[in-house]
Scaffold this active site. Structure first.
Site, PDB file in Angstrom:
ATOM      1  CG  HIS A 272       6.533  -4.194  -3.458  1.00 45.40           C
ATOM      2  ND1 HIS A 272       6.095  -3.548  -2.325  1.00 45.40           N
ATOM      3  CD2 HIS A 272       5.524  -4.067  -4.358  1.00 45.40           C
ATOM      4  CE1 HIS A 272       4.887  -3.059  -2.535  1.00 45.40           C
ATOM      5  NE2 HIS A 272       4.518  -3.369  -3.774  1.00 45.40           N
TER       6      HIS A 272
ATOM      7  CG  HIS B 248       1.836  -5.551  -8.054  1.00 51.54           C
ATOM      8  ND1 HIS B 248       0.917  -5.740  -7.045  1.00 51.54           N
ATOM      9  CD2 HIS B 248       2.603  -4.501  -7.662  1.00 51.54           C
ATOM     10  CE1 HIS B 248       1.108  -4.843  -6.094  1.00 51.54           C
ATOM     11  NE2 HIS B 248       2.134  -4.081  -6.446  1.00 51.54           N
TER      12      HIS B 248
ATOM     13  NE  ARG C 126      -0.969  -5.607 -12.356  1.00 47.63           N
ATOM     14  CZ  ARG C 126      -1.057  -4.740 -11.374  1.00 47.63           C
ATOM     15  NH1 ARG C 126      -1.496  -5.113 -10.183  1.00 47.63           N
ATOM     16  NH2 ARG C 126      -0.707  -3.478 -11.553  1.00 47.63           N
TER      17      ARG C 126
ATOM     18  CG  ASN D  43      -2.547  -5.930  -5.545  1.00 42.97           C
ATOM     19  OD1 ASN D  43      -1.509  -6.576  -5.582  1.00 42.97           O
ATOM     20  ND2 ASN D  43      -2.662  -4.744  -6.120  1.00 42.97           N
TER      21      ASN D  43
ATOM     22  CG  ASP E 159       1.407  -3.297  -2.219  1.00 44.47           C
ATOM     23  OD1 ASP E 159       1.847  -2.210  -1.822  1.00 44.47           O
ATOM     24  OD2 ASP E 159       1.334  -3.605  -3.422  1.00 44.47           O
TER      25      ASP E 159
ATOM     26  CG  HIS F  91      -0.004   0.311   0.288  1.00 38.51           C
ATOM     27  ND1 HIS F  91       0.070   0.066  -1.062  1.00 38.51           N
ATOM     28  CD2 HIS F  91      -0.486   1.576   0.396  1.00 38.51           C
ATOM     29  CE1 HIS F  91      -0.354   1.121  -1.737  1.00 38.51           C
ATOM     30  NE2 HIS F  91      -0.694   2.056  -0.864  1.00 38.51           N
TER      31      HIS F  91
ATOM     32  CG  ASN G 110      -0.957   4.764  -4.477  1.00 39.19           C
ATOM     33  OD1 ASN G 110      -0.618   5.826  -3.972  1.00 39.19           O
ATOM     34  ND2 ASN G 110      -1.804   3.945  -3.900  1.00 39.19           N
TER      35      ASN G 110
ATOM     36  CG  ASP H   7       5.026  -1.099  -6.448  1.00 41.34           C
ATOM     37  OD1 ASP H   7       4.361  -2.146  -6.592  1.00 41.34           O
ATOM     38  OD2 ASP H   7       4.549  -0.044  -6.008  1.00 41.34           O
TER      39      ASP H   7
ATOM     40  CG  HIS I  96      -1.723  -1.053 -15.179  1.00 41.17           C
ATOM     41  ND1 HIS I  96      -2.716  -1.754 -14.530  1.00 41.17           N
ATOM     42  CD2 HIS I  96      -1.060  -0.365 -14.215  1.00 41.17           C
ATOM     43  CE1 HIS I  96      -2.662  -1.491 -13.224  1.00 41.17           C
ATOM     44  NE2 HIS I  96      -1.666  -0.665 -13.003  1.00 41.17           N
TER      45      HIS I  96
END
Length: 426
Positions: free
Chosen positions: A62, A64, A66, A96, A153, A180, A279, A306, A310
């Site tokens: 899991h 991200h 981007r 996502n 998710d 999710h 989250n 997760d 950012h």
């Protein structure tokens, strides 16, 4: 490098019940031999790993990356460099992205770019088109294009009929559904856990019922359809209890949590630092203790990061910052420090949770040191003490909860298909 002989390592492999000091020979990107005193043939590179643990490469189910869509946060290559530095040889990015990973075209983009990355990338596709909870994606086409699972998710499915249909269709295709578990109506604009701390700060909170209600719903759907469900980033005592009970009843449910949920609580938010906002959010001490109990008794199957990058600019404002923290480069050390050293679980159990179990759930080839398996390995010093410094990260992002945290256990080498993807000595 056609042949590499790793000598004198403490070799651990949960899939074989192996924990002994021996040698491991890599040949043609595969594990060729395991044993003591293996001979050094001409043309073989040798690594003396005395004092180090050697284990199957870690699998983060899991994260991200981007990519596509948000290269200022992270891209596939920097994300995989961070993964390699953390001991991971395989990563599983969520859908996502921008555009959403809901089509063979986006999957092809990811898998093609991943061919030259420093970790194997196994993408997860979206359950619904655009993650909008309106129309299901074509799971057959997505699997053929390389998806190893499907998930909501980033934007949970808010229609139980669609989720039930997805569970049934995914079962036919042999795909894992990763949920999710969150009720957005209960979230209602909250930015952290709802409790005494959110009240003290005067900010909207997220009631733990948002996770518990949806966890109960997807468990009920999986039970009724006799299908598999995997629940992502478990953070509440209620969810742990629901999953534990479902397992006792024979429901085919598995789950994961992240290091921040068993090491930190919402008290950290008193800093008004958005790097502690994610989250689901950091919860209260009773939730943290429940996560630890779930890890200890086997209710929680896997540990995932997760990893959610950012930019510093995005995280600058506590109230408006996006949710998410990074974790690929700190996860193993945090788990060794907080789970293995205190004796909550064994080192073998931790490797199951971070390697062999994620690989098994997703049907991946890694997670094992069996003869003929891919030579995807991690070597780490179980005893080295060090301090996490975000400015030294390989990731583009710096939004960690653990800057300046002292930990024990450090990755020294990561090997991908028989070649070094990370070497701390360089």
């Amino acid at each position: 490098m056609e042949r590499l002989l790793i000598q004198n390592a403490r070799v651990l492999d949960p899939t074989q019940g192996l924990d002994e000091v021996c040698d491991l020979l890599i040949e043609n990107q595969r594990i060729a031999q395991l044993g003591r005193g293996l001979p050094v043939r001409e043309g073989t590179a040798v690594l003396d790993a005395a004092g180090l643990c050697l284990a199957p490469g870690l699998v983060d189910m899991h994260i991200h990356l981007r990519d596509p869509g948000y290269p200022q946060k992270e891209d596939l290559f920097t994300g995989c460099e961070a993964a390699a530095a953390g001991g991971f040889t395989a990563v599983v990015p969520m859908p996502n992205t921008n555009p959403v990973c809901d089509s063979p075209e986006v999957l092809n983009y990811i898998t093609e770019r991943a061919k030259s990355a420093k970790a194997k990338v196994y993408p997860v596709a979206a359950i619904t088109q655009g993650l909008k909870s309106q129309r299901r994606t074509n799971l057959c086409a997505l699997k053929q294009a390389g998806a190893v699972a499907v998930s909501d998710d980033g934007r949970p499915v808010q229609n139980n009929r669609l989720m039930l249909e997805a569970l049934q269709e995914a079962a036919k295709e042999g795909l894992l559904v990763i949920s999710h578990a969150e009720d957005l109506e209960i979230v209602n604009g909250g930015i952290m856990h709802k409790g005494a701390v959110s009240e003290q700060l005067g900010v909207p909170g997220i009631d733990r019922a948002s996770e518990d209600c949806n966890t109960a719903a997807v468990i009920a759907l999986a039970a009724a359809s006799e299908t598999r469900i995997h629940i992502a980033h478990v953070s509440t005592c209620g969810s742990v209890a629901l999953i534990r009970d479902a397992k006792r009843r024979g429901v085919r449910v598995t789950c994961e949590t992240g290091p921040h949920y068993f090491t930190l609580t919402d008290q950290e938010l008193l800093r008004r630092d958005a790097n502690y906002r994610m989250n689901p959010p950091l919860r209260e001490e009773r939730d943290r203790q429940a996560i630890l109990e779930g890890i200890a008794d086997g209710t929680i199957d896997c540990i995932a990061t997760d990893h959610a990058p950012h930019t510093p600019q995005e995280k600058a404002d506590f109230l408006t910052a996006p949710n998410g923290v990074i974790g690929l480069e700190t996860s193993l050390a945090l788990c060794l420090t907080h789970l293995v050293r205190p004796g909550l679980i064994s080192l073998e159990r931790l490797l199951e949770m971070m390697s062999s179990t994620p690989a098994r759930l997703l049907g991946l080839e890694g997670g094992s040191l069996k003869l003929g398996a891919p030579a995807d390995l991690v070597l780490f010093d179980l005893a080295e003490r060090w301090t996490i410094e975000k400015e030294r990260f390989h990731s583009k992002a710096r939004n960690t909860c653990f800057d300046h945290t002292e930990v024990v256990g450090r990755v020294k080498y990561t090997i991908l298909d028989g070649a070094f993807s990370y070497n701390r000595n360089i």
